[in-house]
Write a protein that holds these residues in place. Structure first.
Motif, short mmCIF file in Angstrom:
data_model
loop_
_atom_site.label_atom_id
_atom_site.label_comp_id
_atom_site.label_asym_id
_atom_site.label_seq_id
_atom_site.Cartn_x
_atom_site.Cartn_y
_atom_site.Cartn_z
N TYR A 149 0.85 -1.18 0.00
CA TYR A 149 0.00 0.00 0.00
C TYR A 149 0.89 1.23 0.00
CZ TYR A 149 -4.15 2.80 1.14
OH TYR A 149 -5.18 3.69 1.11
N ARG A 150 0.56 2.15 -0.88
CA ARG A 150 1.40 3.35 -1.03
C ARG A 150 1.50 4.11 0.29
NH1 ARG A 150 0.14 8.54 -2.43
NH2 ARG A 150 -2.03 7.92 -2.86
N GLY A 151 2.75 4.44 0.66
CA GLY A 151 2.97 5.20 1.88
C GLY A 151 3.21 4.36 3.11
N TRP A 152 3.29 3.02 2.92
CA TRP A 152 3.54 2.13 4.05
C TRP A 152 4.78 1.28 3.80
CZ3 TRP A 152 0.36 0.90 8.50
CH2 TRP A 152 -0.71 1.78 8.67
N THR A 153 5.52 0.99 4.85
CA THR A 153 6.70 0.13 4.80
C THR A 153 6.38 -1.20 5.49
OG1 THR A 153 8.22 2.01 4.84
CG2 THR A 153 9.11 -0.12 5.53
N SER A 154 6.82 -2.30 4.89
CA SER A 154 6.54 -3.63 5.44
C SER A 154 7.82 -4.38 5.73
CB SER A 154 5.68 -4.45 4.47
OG SER A 154 4.40 -3.89 4.31
N MET A 155 7.77 -5.25 6.75
CA MET A 155 8.90 -6.11 7.08
C MET A 155 8.36 -7.45 7.58
SD MET A 155 10.15 -4.46 10.74
CE MET A 155 11.18 -5.88 11.11
N PRO A 156 9.06 -8.57 7.27
CA PRO A 156 8.62 -9.87 7.77
C PRO A 156 8.58 -9.89 9.29
CG PRO A 156 10.31 -10.11 6.09
CD PRO A 156 10.28 -8.67 6.45
N LEU A 157 7.60 -10.58 9.84
CA LEU A 157 7.45 -10.63 11.29
C LEU A 157 7.61 -12.05 11.83
CD1 LEU A 157 6.78 -9.24 13.96
CD2 LEU A 157 4.35 -9.48 13.42
#
Length: 289
Positions: A149-157
């Motif tokens: 989603y534009r404007g969001w940063t993701s990382m594996p959890l």
């Protein structure tokens, strides 16, 4: 028009029918139908192309739905900002796509940051997830897979695997793993009221001929669980917080690709400082997996 009309409109669009929307909102079908008719009268025309099985937005409905999403997001954003002013900055709000990931991660977050209060919620669908992100009413999301989603940063959890909880004398108890085809002979119990596991699983289980009894009342679930022949869906993460199936029960992984979930932590770009506790606790979760 009012906010109730807009919420009903969005729910009907996301669920695909008045019947499904009524079940999600816990209201009657006539109440939703009446509210939609009032909304259509106010905008000056029908919003849906209605068929027997599904309601499809028409051009007018697309415009109404787009604006309804924005209005509801603005209201949620206002409520969130006001709430933050009252609660202060010692509270972080995280929405989870599944209760098992929430119950697993929250205690580990509290170990790393005991003075920060964590407010949690569980969402049911991708549409609800996007609406939460748009409203900016949470500091982070835990999703099934990367949140693109534009404007969001993701990382594996953290990763999770669905298991089946059985009694020691169950024919499956000696198995290293089971497949869904081995679970057709009796109902499987599931304690969960919402989330991606239920959303993905219901269609899959139905297609495989598996009967699943879903409970959102733990007392009733526990009663059924302690029947001598009862089997129940659980997960590896769920067992780490001692859900309460009983130490005498055996947990067997379900060997199906759709029964594995990779959870990701996502937070808004530009919120690095505020997200730092979440990122650090995520690293702690990964180490303790």
């Amino acid at each position: 028009m009012d906010l109730v009309q807009l919420r009903y409109l969005c729910e009907v669009v996301e669920q695909g029918s008045v019947t499904a929307a009524a079940a999600c909102l816990h209201v009657s079908q006539p109440a939703i139908s009446s509210m939609l008719r009032k909304l259509e009268a106010e905008v000056g025309g029908p919003l849906f192309d209605r068929s027997h099985n599904r309601m499809q937005l028409n051009d007018l409905g697309e415009v109404a739905y787009r604006h309804a999403l924005q209005v509801l997001a603005d209201v949620d954003s206002m409520e969130e900002e006001l709430h933050r002013k009252v609660a202060g900055e010692t509270t972080l709000r995280v929405a989870f796509c599944d209760s098992s990931s929430m119950w697993y991660c929250v205690p580990r977050f509290s170990l790393v940051y005991p003075k920060i209060r964590l407010e949690t919620s569980v969402f049911s669908s991708k549409a609800e997830c996007r609406r939460i992100a748009l409203s900016q009413r949470v500091d982070a999301l835990v999703t099934n897979g990367a949140f693109e989603y534009r404007g969001w940063t993701s990382m594996p959890l953290v990763s999770d695997i669905v298991t089946v909880s059985v009694v020691p004398d169950d024919p499956l108890a000696s198995h290293t793993f089971v497949t869904l085809s081995e679970l057709r002979d009796r109902p499987i119990l599931l304690f969960v009221s919402k989330g991606s596991m239920l959303a993905r699983g219901e269609e899959l289980w139905r297609s495989r001929g598996i009967q699943v009894e879903v409970y959102d009342d733990y007392f009733l679930f526990a009663q059924r669980l302690h029947d001598t022949e009862a089997r129940a869906f659980s997960s590896l993460l769920a067992q780490t917080y001692r859900r309460g199936d009983g130490e005498y029960r055996v947990q067997i992984p379900v060997d199906e690709p759709d029964m594995r979930t990779d959870y990701w932590l996502s937070y808004p770009d530009g919120e690095g400082d505020r997200a730092t506790p979440l990122i650090e606790s995520a690293r702690f979760v990964q180490k303790s997996e």
